[in-house]
Design a protein around this motif. Structure first.
Motif, PDB file in Angstrom:
ATOM      1  N   LEU A 154       2.757  49.406  18.710  1.00  0.00           N
ATOM      2  CA  LEU A 154       2.337  49.232  17.318  1.00  0.00           C
ATOM      3  C   LEU A 154       2.022  50.581  16.677  1.00  0.00           C
ATOM      4  CD1 LEU A 154       0.057  46.061  17.655  1.00  0.00           C
ATOM      5  CD2 LEU A 154       2.399  46.194  16.770  1.00  0.00           C
ATOM      6  N   LEU A 170       5.300  52.200  15.711  1.00  0.00           N
ATOM      7  CA  LEU A 170       5.849  51.535  14.531  1.00  0.00           C
ATOM      8  C   LEU A 170       5.098  51.951  13.275  1.00  0.00           C
ATOM      9  CD1 LEU A 170       6.422  47.951  15.973  1.00  0.00           C
ATOM     10  CD2 LEU A 170       8.175  49.622  15.367  1.00  0.00           C
ATOM     11  N   LEU A 221      11.951  48.042  15.763  1.00  0.00           N
ATOM     12  CA  LEU A 221      11.332  46.718  15.839  1.00  0.00           C
ATOM     13  C   LEU A 221      11.936  45.857  16.956  1.00  0.00           C
ATOM     14  CD1 LEU A 221      10.698  45.786  12.090  1.00  0.00           C
ATOM     15  CD2 LEU A 221       8.991  45.883  13.916  1.00  0.00           C
ATOM     16  N   ALA A 237      10.868  47.030  20.406  1.00  0.00           N
ATOM     17  CA  ALA A 237       9.488  46.657  20.724  1.00  0.00           C
ATOM     18  C   ALA A 237       9.405  45.184  21.117  1.00  0.00           C
ATOM     19  CB  ALA A 237       8.585  46.938  19.523  1.00  0.00           C
ATOM     20  N   ALA A 287       4.044  43.115  14.324  1.00  0.00           N
ATOM     21  CA  ALA A 287       4.768  44.387  14.309  1.00  0.00           C
ATOM     22  C   ALA A 287       5.373  44.653  12.933  1.00  0.00           C
ATOM     23  CB  ALA A 287       5.862  44.383  15.372  1.00  0.00           C
TER      24      ALA A 287
END
Length: 301
Positions: free
Chosen positions: A48, A51, A106, A109, A155
Motif C-alpha cells: 500500500l 501504491l 495494482l 499487488a 488499494a
C-alpha cells in the motif's frame, strides 16, 4: 441403553452438529479475522505504501517539468494522457495515477495477496489448524476471496486518495473539462473520480480469483505469487500483439482502461460494462475452479 440415555445422546449429537455448522455471524467473524490479519502484515502495508507513492512521484515529476511554464505529455485526453490536464486541474492526477498503476502496480499487488491466500497458510503450517475450527473449506475460501476483493478496493482507494491530496497541494482545483470538451463542476468531478475508483477496483476481481485458484495448486506462497504475477505479465504481452486481436477481447486486462469513458459527457458505458462482465466471468470460472480444487485437496500442513 435406556430412553433417557438415548435422548441425552441425541441432544449431545445435536449440540455437536450446531458447533459444526457455523452460522452467518460466525462466517462474518472469519472474514473479519482474515481482513485483520491481512492488513496487519508488513508486506501488505509495504504494498500500500508503494501504491501511495506512485501519485506522489507523478505529481512531483509533472510539477518539476512544468515549472518553466512548458507543456507536459503529448495530449489526447485518455489513459496516461490524463497527465496533460493535471497542470490545469489537480483532480486529473487521480485519473492519471489510476491509469498508470492499473496495468502493472495494482494487479501485481493483488497477485501477491491472492496468490499467498491459501498457499501461504499451507507453507506456514496453519492451514490444517484453520480447518480444524468449524470453518469449513468453502467458508474459508470465500473469506479469503472476500479479503482479496477488499484489498482490491483499499488499494485502489489508496492510489486515488493519495493522488487527490497531492494534486490539491501542487496544482489548482476547479471545474473539470471532460474528454468530450464539456465542463462539469468540481463536485461532479469528484463523483466521477469515486465511480472510476469503484470500476477500477472491480476490474481487479478477475485477477484476484485467478490468484486464489493458483494458490490452491501449491503449498509454496512464493511460487503462487510468482506464477500469478508471471501470468499477468504474459497476458499483458498477449494483449499488445496485433496478430492476436481475435482473442484479446477475452483477456482480463483488455478493457481495464475503459474507465476513461466515464470522463465523457454523457457517460459511455459500453466498454465499461464489457469489462465488468468479463471480470465476472473470470471470477466465476476461477472461483469455481479454486473451490473444486480446495475442497478435494489433501491438506497435510
Amino acid at each position: 441403553m435406556s430412553q433417557v440415555e438415548t435422548a441425552d445422546a441425541v441432544d449431545e449429537a445435536g449440540a455437536a452438529a450446531e458447533v459444526r455448522e457455523p452460522g452467518p455471524l460466525w462466517t462474518l467473524g472469519l472474514f473479519r479475522s482474515e481482513l485483520t490479519i491481512t492488513f496487519r502484515r508488513w508486506r501488505t502495508l509495504a504494498l500500500l505504501g508503494v501504491l501511495a507513492a506512485v501519485p506522489v512521484l507523478i505529481g512531483i515529476a509533472i510539477r518539476i517539468e512544468t515549472s518553466d511554464g512548458g507543456p507536459v505529455g503529448n495530449g489526447g485526453g485518455e489513459g496516461p494522457a490524463f497527465i496533460t490536464q493535471i497542470t490545469n486541474n489537480g483532480l486529473f492526477l487521480v485519473f492519471a495515477a489510476l491509469a498508470a498503476t492499473l496495468p502493472v502496480f495494482l494487479p501485481m499487488a493483488i497477485g501477491v495477496i491472492a496468490g499467498d491466500a491459501i498457499a501461504g497458510e499451507s507453507n506456514s503450517g496453519t492451514l490444517r489448524y484453520l480447518l480444524v475450527a468449524p470453518a469449513g473449506r468453502s467458508r474459508l475460501l470465500l473469506a479469503k476471496y472476500a479479503t482479496a476483493c477488499a484489498f482490491c478496493l483499499v488499494a485502489t482507494l489508496v492510489v486515488a486518495l493519495s493522488a487527490l491530496v497531492v494534486g490539491s497541494m501542487l496544482f489548482p482545483l476547479g471545474d473539470v473539462t471532460t474528454i468530450s470538451g464539456t465542463q462539469i463542476s468540481f463536485a461532479d468531478g469528484l463523483m466521477r473520480a469515486a465511480l472510476i475508483a469503484a470500476v477500477v477496483a472491480a476490474s481487479l476481481t478477475g485477477i484476484a480469483a485467478l490468484g486464489l485458484f493458483i494458490s490452491t495448486l501449491t503449498s509454496s506462497g512464493i511460487a503462487a505469487m510468482a506464477t500469478t504475477v508471471g501470468l499477468l505479465i504474459t497476458v499483458q504481452i498477449l494483449d499488445t500483439i496485433p496478430q492476436l486481436h481475435g482473442i484479446q477481447p477475452y483477456l482480463f486486462p483488455h478493457y481495464w482502461l475503459s474507465f476513461a469513458d466515464l470522463m465523457r459527457e454523457p457517460l459511455h458505458w459500453d466498454e465499461v460494462l464489457r469489462n465488468l462482465g468479463l471480470q465476472g466471468v473470470y471470477a466465476a470460472v476461477f472461483g469455481s475452479a479454486a473451490w473444486a480444487r480446495f475442497t478435494a485437496k489433501d491438506i497435510t500442513a
